[in-house]
Design an enzyme around this catalytic site. Structure first.
Site, PDB file in Angstrom:
ATOM      1  N   GLY A 142       0.811  -1.215   0.000  1.00 28.65           N
ATOM      2  CA  GLY A 142       0.000   0.000   0.000  1.00 28.65           C
ATOM      3  C   GLY A 142       0.843   1.262   0.000  1.00 28.65           C
ATOM      4  O   GLY A 142       0.490   2.265  -0.641  1.00 28.65           O
ATOM      5  N   SER A 198      27.230 -19.903 -27.985  1.00 28.78           N
ATOM      6  CA  SER A 198      26.823 -21.011 -27.126  1.00 28.78           C
ATOM      7  C   SER A 198      28.059 -21.596 -26.454  1.00 28.78           C
ATOM      8  O   SER A 198      29.194 -21.327 -26.860  1.00 28.78           O
ATOM      9  CB  SER A 198      26.126 -22.089 -27.949  1.00 28.78           C
ATOM     10  N   ILE A 199      27.839 -22.394 -25.416  1.00 29.22           N
ATOM     11  CA  ILE A 199      28.968 -23.039 -24.751  1.00 29.22           C
ATOM     12  C   ILE A 199      28.800 -24.552 -24.843  1.00 29.22           C
ATOM     13  O   ILE A 199      27.699 -25.069 -24.991  1.00 29.22           O
ATOM     14  CB  ILE A 199      29.118 -22.597 -23.278  1.00 29.22           C
ATOM     15  N   LYS A 242      22.657 -23.380 -14.139  1.00 28.24           N
ATOM     16  CA  LYS A 242      22.282 -23.189 -15.541  1.00 28.24           C
ATOM     17  C   LYS A 242      20.761 -23.088 -15.608  1.00 28.24           C
ATOM     18  O   LYS A 242      20.059 -24.066 -15.420  1.00 28.24           O
ATOM     19  CB  LYS A 242      22.774 -24.350 -16.413  1.00 28.24           C
ATOM     20  N   GLU A 248      19.540 -14.343 -18.061  1.00 25.96           N
ATOM     21  CA  GLU A 248      18.463 -15.258 -18.417  1.00 25.96           C
ATOM     22  C   GLU A 248      17.129 -14.725 -17.907  1.00 25.96           C
ATOM     23  O   GLU A 248      16.987 -14.397 -16.722  1.00 25.96           O
ATOM     24  CB  GLU A 248      18.730 -16.635 -17.795  1.00 25.96           C
ATOM     25  N   LYS A 293      25.163 -30.540 -17.762  1.00 25.52           N
ATOM     26  CA  LYS A 293      23.733 -30.772 -17.575  1.00 25.52           C
ATOM     27  C   LYS A 293      23.483 -32.007 -16.720  1.00 25.52           C
ATOM     28  O   LYS A 293      24.320 -32.923 -16.657  1.00 25.52           O
ATOM     29  CB  LYS A 293      23.040 -30.905 -18.933  1.00 25.52           C
ATOM     30  N   CYS A 311       4.880 -39.045 -45.789  1.00 26.07           N
ATOM     31  CA  CYS A 311       3.733 -38.816 -46.663  1.00 26.07           C
ATOM     32  C   CYS A 311       4.230 -38.232 -47.973  1.00 26.07           C
ATOM     33  O   CYS A 311       5.080 -37.333 -47.986  1.00 26.07           O
ATOM     34  CB  CYS A 311       2.764 -37.847 -45.990  1.00 26.07           C
TER      35      CYS A 311
END
Length: 702
Positions: A53, A101-102, A140, A199, A344, A456
């Site tokens: 407030g 990029s790494i 990361k 990020e 990762k 297809c």
């Protein structure tokens, strides 16, 4: 009193500036400073010192003061975070310093960290007696990389990573993220120009609340926090983005004023991160200094144990050499820094029951078996479908409907079925078979010899492939229809305005102008681009049709060899095999495409709409002076574009390659030529400028 807002008076240059009392300027700056401090405590430090407030009361005071003196409103005011702009599209922006990029490691905590540390020590020529290398270890984040450019302390532009060289301007949306300062403190050593990199992400709790709002409104839910963050940032309407709860962590720098011109002289990456914190940016609290591989292993293990309890998603950790001098010494390999690696975590897996097996037709015609699953939470996301890739994967994994299967999800990767739990099927279930005809358009389904995937054959006819066919047809190297991008194609196809390629040339101004975010001027520009594209070349047209295995070079070879589209359409496989570099698979693909009546019908309708080219002009006449020779282009030529030079060389019979080797005939180099020129010089290959290339085209001799 000096007003630090004079830099932003462009909107009022035509009118004389009103006389503003010093007490008003003082009050205005006081209110802004107070609101910025409270916002920093709330959004960055997570330690609010006043109730909501009180913040709202002071915010309203600032709004009233700026309303009375509109000439003092500036882009960095707390009242200007949400502008509500709706853009025609996201403008491309070339990064001053590429956002590279790494390298990624996916081994366990010991192997991945030890392998990186060993590579660094080897590159630095450190033996076993040398001290441990000092690193910075960071989480990361699973979000969207962002570049924030500040000039004279004020946020000027925010761009996505894009392809690393060129990103998209999303400033209108980034301004709404409270953790990102609109202006930086003047007394904190901020350089005149600085690009802060980090990020944009969405906290888990915010993601849950957003999806609850989406469902209540009958809108589509987001699959995961990363998709929600990326989709929010790339909205054209900043009013929509402002309603999405986004957050930000800073982790690096792009362009920055060098020390020789007043910029800071950081010795370490960690010192740089501390400077970012002092400038008002949030930095992940888990960031720490690590000594050698043992500390990296411990950090990876610790973050893995805490991962599920973090308020945001991470998919790994990042290791960076701390010393900036050593970073410069290590340099880069191709487009990756040698001094950093992303480590990762393994993919997450969970068991569930496979309740059905469907076949999806992708944008390129590939048929993919998709398992329908009993809902299961994998990596924080509820999974109900998972890919089985192709028929051979199903056979290899021996899975059938009714089995309990293991589902894997790694980061943003599509969930997949990786195997089954033995003995869980209750009754006999027959083997799955791929359909003989496309479930969407009914065209024949084929699998080329040596390939695992079924496809297809509908090509230009199949609705599932319609959007991809339109985008490929409009691409710069095909028909070059400027302005026909993803969002326009989505609306045209989803609204059943365009059902096939010829429908593009039947569009009218009213139909286009009625599309979302498409004004009359934009609609007319697209119509003009469509009209211009009608005059093309046979090679571009062939490439634009999207025949499987027919790229730019093959399309040019076909055009030169046959000279007319009718001749190509009538050619048997044996005749197609006579074209340079065309083998049995490509020849069969071309013949199958033009054997389909619906594909031939599309071609004839495009011709009837006025698409034309000069037939016969590209037929090979006599010997080509560079036939069979490999030439590499690099750098910027003075008068010719890369495409123009490539076309001239290919017309002379040369094969224009993207890499330099001992078999390269010569290299044509222009301004800012990079590693390809260095490689050519290392191998002692002939290097020509544009004039030398022109002479080569005349004689074929160096």
């Amino acid at each position: 009193m000096t007003n630090n807002l004079d830099l932003f008076s462009g909107a009022h240059e035509s009118a004389p500036a009103p006389v503003v009392p010093d007490k008003v300027l003082f009050k205005l700056q006081q209110l802004r400073a107070q609101l910025n401090q409270w916002a920093h405590e709330y959004y960055v430090l997570d330690e609010p010192s006043v109730p909501d407030g009180e913040y709202d009361r002071v915010f309203q005071q600032l709004q009233a003061l700026e309303g009375a003196y509109p000439s003092l409103v500036t882009p960095d005011s707390p009242t200007q975070r949400v502008i509500g702009a709706v853009l025609d599209g996201l403008a491309p922006v070339r990064h001053a310093v590429p956002m590279l990029s790494i390298r990624t490691e996916t081994d366990n905590e010991a192997t991945g960290a030890q392998a990186f540390d060993a590579r660094v020590r080897r590159e630095l020529e450190l033996d076993e007696s040398a001290p441990l290398v000092e690193y910075v270890a960071e989480p990361k984040f699973d979000g969207l990389a962002m570049n924030l450019r500040y000039e004279n302390g004020v946020l000027l532009q925010a761009t996505t990573r894009g392809d690393g060289e060129i990103g998209e301007d999303v400033t209108h949306n980034i301004r709404a993220i409270r953790q990102i300062p609109l202006s930086l403190p003047r007394d904190a050593g901020v350089p005149p120009v600085v690009e802060v990199r980090g990020e944009v992400y969405m906290r888990r709790a915010d993601f849950v609340r957003l999806n609850a709002r989406q469902q209540a409104a009958g809108a589509k839910s987001f699959a995961n926090p990363r998709n929600a963050a990326a989709g929010s940032v790339r909205q054209l309407d900043s009013g929509i983005s402002a309603q999405r709860p986004l957050s930000f962590f800073a982790y690096g720098l792009g362009e920055i004023t060098p020390p020789a011109h007043g910029g800071p002289d950081f010795a370490t990456h960690y010192a740089m991160l501390q400077a970012l914190k002092s400038w008002g940016f949030p930095v992940a609290p888990q960031v720490c200094i690590a000594q050698g591989a043992p500390d990296l292993i411990a950090f990876h293990e610790r973050m893995g144990a805490d991962r599920a309890d973090l308020p945001y998603e991470i998919d790994g950790v990042v290791y960076k050499v701390n010393s900036l001098a050593l970073q410069r010494q290590l340099g880069f390999v191709t487009r990756e820094p040698r001094w950093a690696v992303a480590h990762k975590y393994p993919a997450e897996e969970m068991p569930t029951r496979m309740e059905g097996l469907d076949v999806q037709v992708g944008r390129t015609g590939k048929l993919t078996p998709v398992a329908r699953l009993a809902p299961v939470a994998v990596g924080g996301v509820i999974v109900t479908n998972a890919t089985l890739h192709n028929l051979f994967e199903i056979r290899k994994k021996r899975v059938r409907v009714g089995d309990t299967v293991i589902v894997r999800r790694a980061g943003d990767v599509i969930p997949e079925v990786v195997g089954k739990v033995a003995g869980t099927r209750a009754a006999y279930v027959p083997n799955f078979r791929m359909p003989a005809s496309c479930p969407i358009c009914g065209s024949a389904v084929v699998r080329e010899k040596g390939e695992a995937n079924h496809r297809c054959t509908g090509g230009l006819f199949c609705p599932a492939q319609r959007k991809e066919a339109l985008l490929h047809f409009a691409a710069r190297r095909a028909m070059d229809i400027e302005g026909l991008g993803d969002k326009i194609v989505d609306q045209l196809v989803d609204g059943a305005v365009v059902r096939s390629l010829p429908d593009l040339y039947r569009l009218g101004l009213v139909a286009l102008a009625s599309l979302e975010r498409m004004g009359e001027k934009s609609a007319q520009n697209l119509l003009d681009a469509l009209e211009k594209s009608k005059s093309t070349t046979l090679a571009r047209f062939l490439f634009g049709l999207g025949l499987r295995h027919v790229g730019e070079t093959t399309a040019k070879d076909l055009a030169r060899h046959f000279g007319s589209l009718d001749a190509i359409m009538a050619a048997e496989v044996e005749q197609l095999l006579q074209v340079r570099d065309i083998g049995p698979v490509v020849a069969a693909s071309i013949h199958t495409f033009f054997a389909q009546p619906h594909n031939r019908e599309v071609v004839e309708q495009l011709r009837a709409c006025g698409v034309h080219w000069e037939e016969g002009a590209q037929r090979e006449l006599g010997a080509q002076v560079l036939a069979g020779k490999s030439v590499v282009l690099t750098g910027t030529l003075p008068t010719l574009s890369r495409d123009q030079a490539k076309e001239m060389l290919e017309a002379a019979g040369a094969k224009v390659s993207g890499s330099v080797s001992k078999k390269t005939f010569c290299v044509v180099a222009g301004a800012e030529a990079g590693s390809k020129l260095a490689k050519a010089q290392e191998l002692g290959l002939p290097v020509l400028d544009e004039a030398g290339m022109q002479a080569l085209l005349q004689t074929g001799e160096l």
